[in-house]
Scaffold this motif. Structure first.
Motif, PDB file in Angstrom:
ATOM      1  N   THR A   1      -1.078 -24.479   8.132  1.00 37.00           N
ATOM      2  CA  THR A   1      -1.684 -23.247   8.616  1.00 37.00           C
ATOM      3  C   THR A   1      -1.397 -22.111   7.642  1.00 37.00           C
ATOM      4  OG1 THR A   1      -1.314 -23.976  10.876  1.00 37.00           O
ATOM      5  CG2 THR A   1      -1.807 -21.662  10.555  1.00 37.00           C
ATOM      6  N   GLU A   2      -2.454 -21.396   7.292  1.00 45.98           N
ATOM      7  CA  GLU A   2      -2.287 -20.251   6.400  1.00 45.98           C
ATOM      8  C   GLU A   2      -1.762 -19.070   7.204  1.00 45.98           C
ATOM      9  OE1 GLU A   2      -5.070 -17.262   3.852  1.00 45.98           O
ATOM     10  OE2 GLU A   2      -5.704 -19.336   4.019  1.00 45.98           O
ATOM     11  N   GLN A   3      -0.699 -18.450   6.712  1.00 49.65           N
ATOM     12  CA  GLN A   3      -0.129 -17.293   7.412  1.00 49.65           C
ATOM     13  C   GLN A   3      -0.906 -16.046   7.012  1.00 49.65           C
ATOM     14  OE1 GLN A   3       4.083 -16.886   7.027  1.00 49.65           O
ATOM     15  NE2 GLN A   3       4.113 -14.894   7.986  1.00 49.65           N
ATOM     16  N   ARG A   4      -1.319 -15.304   8.014  1.00 49.58           N
ATOM     17  CA  ARG A   4      -2.060 -14.080   7.756  1.00 49.58           C
ATOM     18  C   ARG A   4      -1.095 -12.941   7.448  1.00 49.58           C
ATOM     19  NH1 ARG A   4      -7.341 -13.320  10.973  1.00 49.58           N
ATOM     20  NH2 ARG A   4      -8.188 -15.415  10.847  1.00 49.58           N
ATOM     21  N   PRO A   5      -1.511 -12.029   6.586  1.00 45.49           N
ATOM     22  CA  PRO A   5      -0.656 -10.883   6.305  1.00 45.49           C
ATOM     23  C   PRO A   5      -0.503 -10.000   7.545  1.00 45.49           C
ATOM     24  CG  PRO A   5      -2.567 -10.954   4.825  1.00 45.49           C
ATOM     25  CD  PRO A   5      -2.729 -12.043   5.818  1.00 45.49           C
ATOM     26  N   VAL A   6       0.587  -9.282   7.595  1.00 48.73           N
ATOM     27  CA  VAL A   6       0.871  -8.352   8.685  1.00 48.73           C
ATOM     28  C   VAL A   6       0.547  -6.951   8.190  1.00 48.73           C
ATOM     29  CG1 VAL A   6       2.688  -7.419  10.160  1.00 48.73           C
ATOM     30  CG2 VAL A   6       2.695  -9.840   9.561  1.00 48.73           C
ATOM     31  N   VAL A   7      -0.224  -6.194   8.972  1.00 53.16           N
ATOM     32  CA  VAL A   7      -0.578  -4.830   8.613  1.00 53.16           C
ATOM     33  C   VAL A   7       0.058  -3.900   9.641  1.00 53.16           C
ATOM     34  CG1 VAL A   7      -2.457  -3.190   8.219  1.00 53.16           C
ATOM     35  CG2 VAL A   7      -2.755  -5.602   7.597  1.00 53.16           C
ATOM     36  N   GLN A   8       0.910  -2.978   9.154  1.00 51.23           N
ATOM     37  CA  GLN A   8       1.587  -2.035  10.039  1.00 51.23           C
ATOM     38  C   GLN A   8       1.366  -0.622   9.503  1.00 51.23           C
ATOM     39  OE1 GLN A   8       5.375  -4.297   9.582  1.00 51.23           O
ATOM     40  NE2 GLN A   8       5.473  -4.112  11.800  1.00 51.23           N
ATOM     41  N   THR A   9       1.167   0.328  10.416  1.00 56.77           N
ATOM     42  CA  THR A   9       0.944   1.723  10.034  1.00 56.77           C
ATOM     43  C   THR A   9       2.083   2.577  10.579  1.00 56.77           C
ATOM     44  OG1 THR A   9      -1.443   1.392  10.007  1.00 56.77           O
ATOM     45  CG2 THR A   9      -0.666   3.668  10.154  1.00 56.77           C
ATOM     46  N   TYR A  10       2.581   3.471   9.719  1.00 55.17           N
ATOM     47  CA  TYR A  10       3.698   4.346  10.064  1.00 55.17           C
ATOM     48  C   TYR A  10       3.297   5.796   9.847  1.00 55.17           C
ATOM     49  CZ  TYR A  10       5.981  -0.118   9.206  1.00 55.17           C
ATOM     50  OH  TYR A  10       6.319  -1.452   9.235  1.00 55.17           O
ATOM     51  N   THR A  11       3.833   6.698  10.665  1.00 53.95           N
ATOM     52  CA  THR A  11       3.599   8.124  10.501  1.00 53.95           C
ATOM     53  C   THR A  11       4.691   8.693   9.606  1.00 53.95           C
ATOM     54  OG1 THR A  11       2.585   8.259  12.685  1.00 53.95           O
ATOM     55  CG2 THR A  11       3.346  10.327  11.713  1.00 53.95           C
ATOM     56  N   VAL A  12       4.270   9.384   8.539  1.00 56.43           N
ATOM     57  CA  VAL A  12       5.210   9.959   7.578  1.00 56.43           C
ATOM     58  C   VAL A  12       4.929  11.455   7.480  1.00 56.43           C
ATOM     59  CG1 VAL A  12       6.017   9.917   5.185  1.00 56.43           C
ATOM     60  CG2 VAL A  12       5.269   7.792   6.287  1.00 56.43           C
ATOM     61  N   THR A  13       5.970  12.278   7.664  1.00 59.16           N
ATOM     62  CA  THR A  13       5.791  13.726   7.587  1.00 59.16           C
ATOM     63  C   THR A  13       6.262  14.255   6.237  1.00 59.16           C
ATOM     64  OG1 THR A  13       7.971  14.175   8.555  1.00 59.16           O
ATOM     65  CG2 THR A  13       6.103  14.021  10.079  1.00 59.16           C
ATOM     66  N   GLY A  14       5.658  15.367   5.831  1.00 55.87           N
ATOM     67  CA  GLY A  14       6.078  16.054   4.623  1.00 55.87           C
ATOM     68  C   GLY A  14       5.252  15.756   3.387  1.00 55.87           C
ATOM     69  N   MET A  15       4.348  14.789   3.463  1.00 56.51           N
ATOM     70  CA  MET A  15       3.525  14.463   2.295  1.00 56.51           C
ATOM     71  C   MET A  15       2.404  15.492   2.169  1.00 56.51           C
ATOM     72  SD  MET A  15       3.130  10.302   2.472  1.00 56.51           S
ATOM     73  CE  MET A  15       2.106  10.340   3.952  1.00 56.51           C
ATOM     74  N   THR A  16       2.294  16.111   0.971  1.00 52.18           N
ATOM     75  CA  THR A  16       1.290  17.157   0.791  1.00 52.18           C
ATOM     76  C   THR A  16       0.440  16.989  -0.461  1.00 52.18           C
ATOM     77  OG1 THR A  16       2.893  18.527  -0.371  1.00 52.18           O
ATOM     78  CG2 THR A  16       2.696  18.864   2.021  1.00 52.18           C
ATOM     79  N   CYS A  17       0.798  16.050  -1.357  1.00 51.81           N
ATOM     80  CA  CYS A  17       0.078  15.951  -2.630  1.00 51.81           C
ATOM     81  C   CYS A  17       0.126  14.522  -3.170  1.00 51.81           C
ATOM     82  CB  CYS A  17       0.694  16.914  -3.649  1.00 51.81           C
ATOM     83  SG  CYS A  17       2.403  16.503  -4.050  1.00 51.81           S
ATOM     84  N   GLU A  18      -0.512  14.324  -4.305  1.00 51.14           N
ATOM     85  CA  GLU A  18      -0.548  12.998  -4.918  1.00 51.14           C
ATOM     86  C   GLU A  18       0.832  12.545  -5.382  1.00 51.14           C
ATOM     87  OE1 GLU A  18      -2.919  10.598  -5.012  1.00 51.14           O
ATOM     88  OE2 GLU A  18      -3.908  11.988  -3.653  1.00 51.14           O
ATOM     89  N   HIS A  19       1.690  13.471  -5.758  1.00 51.35           N
ATOM     90  CA  HIS A  19       3.071  13.101  -6.114  1.00 51.35           C
ATOM     91  C   HIS A  19       3.751  12.464  -4.899  1.00 51.35           C
ATOM     92  CE1 HIS A  19       7.166  13.162  -7.559  1.00 51.35           C
ATOM     93  NE2 HIS A  19       7.499  13.788  -6.453  1.00 51.35           N
ATOM     94  N   CYS A  20       3.547  13.040  -3.725  1.00 54.10           N
ATOM     95  CA  CYS A  20       4.111  12.502  -2.481  1.00 54.10           C
ATOM     96  C   CYS A  20       3.604  11.075  -2.259  1.00 54.10           C
ATOM     97  CB  CYS A  20       3.713  13.362  -1.286  1.00 54.10           C
ATOM     98  SG  CYS A  20       4.153  15.105  -1.400  1.00 54.10           S
ATOM     99  N   VAL A  21       2.311  10.893  -2.444  1.00 56.49           N
ATOM    100  CA  VAL A  21       1.692   9.583  -2.250  1.00 56.49           C
ATOM    101  C   VAL A  21       2.332   8.558  -3.185  1.00 56.49           C
ATOM    102  CG1 VAL A  21      -0.449   8.256  -2.542  1.00 56.49           C
ATOM    103  CG2 VAL A  21      -0.497  10.494  -1.402  1.00 56.49           C
ATOM    104  N   ARG A  22       2.491   8.914  -4.448  1.00 58.48           N
ATOM    105  CA  ARG A  22       3.085   7.996  -5.422  1.00 58.48           C
ATOM    106  C   ARG A  22       4.529   7.659  -5.073  1.00 58.48           C
ATOM    107  NH1 ARG A  22       0.193  11.224  -8.898  1.00 58.48           N
ATOM    108  NH2 ARG A  22       2.045  12.378  -9.543  1.00 58.48           N
TER     109      ARG A  22
END
Length: 76
Positions: free
Chosen positions: A2-23
């Motif tokens: 059986t092929e294992q499917r990837p797990v997708v999880q979403t989290y809330t992150v505060t304080g991100m305001t720009c592309e530097h934050c994203v990186r």
């Protein structure tokens, strides 16, 4: 076999305001064992992580903290 499917999880992150934050958050989360992909929604303040198996919430929280931001709650 059986092929294992990837797990997708979403989290809330505060304080991100720009592309530097994203990186910074992407780099830290990508370093966690088993992580295959990280997608950041800057406007929504979320990080969606695709991994081979569920990630421990405290590991994700520590990675976000290391990047200089705060994870709110658990998996959204």
């Amino acid at each position: 076999m059986t092929e294992q499917r990837p797990v997708v999880q979403t989290y809330t992150v505060t304080g991100m305001t720009c592309e530097h934050c994203v990186r910074a958050v992407t780099e830290e989360l990508s370093a966690l064992p088993g992580v295959e992909e990280v997608r950041i929604d800057l406007a929504g303040g979320t990080a969606t992580v695709t991994s081979a198996s569920p990630l421990p919430v405290e590991s994700v929280r520590a990675a976000v903290d290391e990047a200089g931001y705060e994870m709110v709650g658990g998996v959204a």
